[in-house]
Design an enzyme around this catalytic site. Structure first.
Site, mmCIF file in Angstrom:
data_model
loop_
_atom_site.group_PDB
_atom_site.id
_atom_site.type_symbol
_atom_site.label_atom_id
_atom_site.label_comp_id
_atom_site.label_asym_id
_atom_site.label_seq_id
_atom_site.Cartn_x
_atom_site.Cartn_y
_atom_site.Cartn_z
ATOM 1 N N ASN A 1 134.619 75.672 -19.386
ATOM 2 C CA ASN A 1 133.477 75.180 -20.179
ATOM 3 C C ASN A 1 133.842 73.937 -21.007
ATOM 4 O O ASN A 1 133.161 73.609 -21.975
ATOM 5 C CB ASN A 1 132.987 76.298 -21.107
ATOM 6 C CG ASN A 1 131.490 76.280 -21.392
ATOM 7 O OD1 ASN A 1 130.950 77.250 -21.885
ATOM 8 N ND2 ASN A 1 130.817 75.194 -21.100
ATOM 9 N N THR B 1 132.748 79.066 -25.747
ATOM 10 C CA THR B 1 132.011 78.928 -24.476
ATOM 11 C C THR B 1 130.638 79.589 -24.589
ATOM 12 O O THR B 1 130.326 80.247 -25.584
ATOM 13 C CB THR B 1 132.780 79.588 -23.310
ATOM 14 O OG1 THR B 1 132.725 81.019 -23.478
ATOM 15 C CG2 THR B 1 134.245 79.148 -23.270
ATOM 16 N N CYS B 2 129.845 79.433 -23.520
ATOM 17 C CA CYS B 2 128.478 79.979 -23.555
ATOM 18 C C CYS B 2 128.424 81.417 -23.051
ATOM 19 O O CYS B 2 127.343 81.934 -22.739
ATOM 20 C CB CYS B 2 127.569 79.108 -22.692
ATOM 21 S SG CYS B 2 127.520 77.423 -23.271
ATOM 22 N N ASP B 3 129.568 82.056 -22.935
ATOM 23 C CA ASP B 3 129.663 83.342 -22.265
ATOM 24 C C ASP B 3 129.663 84.490 -23.283
ATOM 25 O O ASP B 3 130.411 84.464 -24.258
ATOM 26 C CB ASP B 3 131.001 83.322 -21.489
ATOM 27 C CG ASP B 3 131.103 84.423 -20.493
ATOM 28 O OD1 ASP B 3 130.435 85.454 -20.676
ATOM 29 O OD2 ASP B 3 131.854 84.265 -19.528
#
Ligand code: PLP
Length: 413
Positions: free
Chosen positions: A377, A337-339
């Site tokens: 996501n 994910t982009c986290d």
């Protein structure tokens, strides 16, 4: 006799899956884009049989550790007839999957709607509680039922556990007397339960908790029908090699035998992790390497929640031959994910030449791994395959090997 789940009309393990020998390597050869879950039914079956045969009382599976219906079927087929459910959704799932199973609702704080549905629609008769408020709720929601087994949860220390469960639930020693006396007046059978924390590394945890039980019984002067020692039984992970489970069982048995309770009192346990940790693993792909950080296609929002949030270390194994001079080095992982939170510090030792496009297996994800997977996501789907090879670590395998050696010896003699 326990009925085999097939006899109950349960679906067999999905036919879309295939049995793959040497599972991880063969999966990597197929170069899957998404993470692949490997399930090992024989490992869960072995764990269930171990508890059923060796725990000196009743073993109930704590469903939250892994609610897979396939897994529930395997545990049932191997003698686990009682299930520790901690939400009404878990009760519904168990009853839909195993109609003849017994559910015990062991969450000390429940909604009245959940209690009523469990009691009136799913035949649940056992509930836990840790307050007078919850006792009132149970009485109201069951309309004053007289056939209840009510387990008062005592607060005990989590000092020997890798994951504390010592703060949220459990009545304190000073308040236990009032609650035990009040519950005794309502309950058909009175139980005392506790949880020493998950992945508990010493049997002393149970011995100490049983001393708290003794003090509570003496103080309240009530007749107790059930002692439930909860979960907490350890599995093997890197850096965590627990003592043999038999030592935990012996300690618990000794303490139980010495409590001031009647001969007919029952001993229960609620193992979660130890029944399913070895059941599944995941094969992941490296999408990018940045120094000693590997970007992989599973992570904190997938099966690696505990690796990200509490630094849990899982065993890892590269699924190809490493270059002959590549030594292991310590890696951290980024999930897909982009986290920024999607980070698993590890360290996870893999050959130093591990790079983009490589596959490796992350083991021991059957408990609190598979169960925590989300679709955040857009990630989280993936194939599941059934394998007959051994999990990367096992607290049960040595037992089996010894058993085999013993029977081989007999044959030779
Ligand atoms: C009430 C209760 N019983 C049993 C378990 C299972 O514990 P473990 O997985 O450590 O065996 C838990 C875990 O949270 C729990 O809350």
């Amino acid at each position: 006799m326990h009925q085999h789940p097939r006899a109950l009309g349960l679906a067999p393990l999905s036919t879309a899956r295939s049995a793959i020998p040497g599972a991880g390597i063969d999966i990597a050869k197929r170069r899957p884009v998404d993470p692949v879950t490997i399930v090992r039914p024989h490992a869960a079956a072995r764990a269930a049989r171990f508890f059923v045969e060796k725990f000196p009382g009743r073993s109930m599976y704590a469903v939250k550790a892994n609610p897979s219906p396939d897994l529930l079927g395997i545990l049932w087929a191997n003698g686990i007839t009682h299930y520790d459910t901690a939400s009404i959704a878990e009760v519904r799932l168990v009853k839909a999957t195993l109609p003849d199973a017994t559910c015990c609702f062991m969450h000390p704080v429940k909604s009245e709607e959940a209690i009523a549905e469990a009691y009136f629609q799913h035949d649940v008769r056992t509930f836990s509680l840790d307050s007078l408020e919850e006792l009132d709720k149970i009485v109201r929601a069951t309309e004053g039922a007289t056939d209840l087994t009510l387990c008062v949860r005592l607060r005990v220390s989590s000092e020997y556990a890798k994951l504390s469960l010592g703060s949220k639930f459990g009545v304190s020693h000073t308040e236990a007397k009032e609650l035990l006396v009040a519950t005794r007046q309502v309950a058909d059978a009175l139980g005392i339960c506790f949880h020493v924390g998950s992945q508990t590394m010493s049997p002393d945890a149970y011995a100490n908790a049983m001393e708290r039980v003794r003090a509570a019984i003496v103080d309240a002067a009530v007749t107790v029908d059930v002692i439930d020692v909860g979960g907490g039984f350890p599995s093997a992970y890197p850096g965590m090699t627990p003592p043999p489970l038999e030592r935990f069982f012996e300690t618990i048995h000794r303490a139980f035998e010495s409590l001031p309770i009647s001969y007919s009192a029952e001993l229960w346990a609620e193992p979660g992790r130890s029944l399913c940790a070895e059941y599944s693993s995941v094969v992941v792909r490296v999408e990018r390497r940045r120094g000693n950080e590997l970007y992989i296609n599973d992570g904190a929002y997938g099966t690696l929640f505990d690796a990200a949030h509490i630094g849990w270390k899982y065993p890892v194994q590269l699924l190809r031959e490493p270059d002959s001079d590549a030594r292991d080095m310590d890696f951290s992982f980024w999930g897909p994910t982009c986290d920024d939170l999607d980070f698993m510090q590890g360290p996870f030792p893999l050959p130093a030449d591990t790079s983009t496009g490589d596959y490796f297996e992350i083991g021991m994800l059957g408990a609190y791994g598979a169960a925590m997977r989300t679709a955040f996501n857009g990630f989280g789907s993936g194939e599941t395959v059934v394998a007959g090879d051994e999990p990367m670590l096992s607290v049960y395998r040595e037992q089996d090997d010894m058993q085999e050696r013993r029977s081989t010896n007999v044959v030779k003699l």
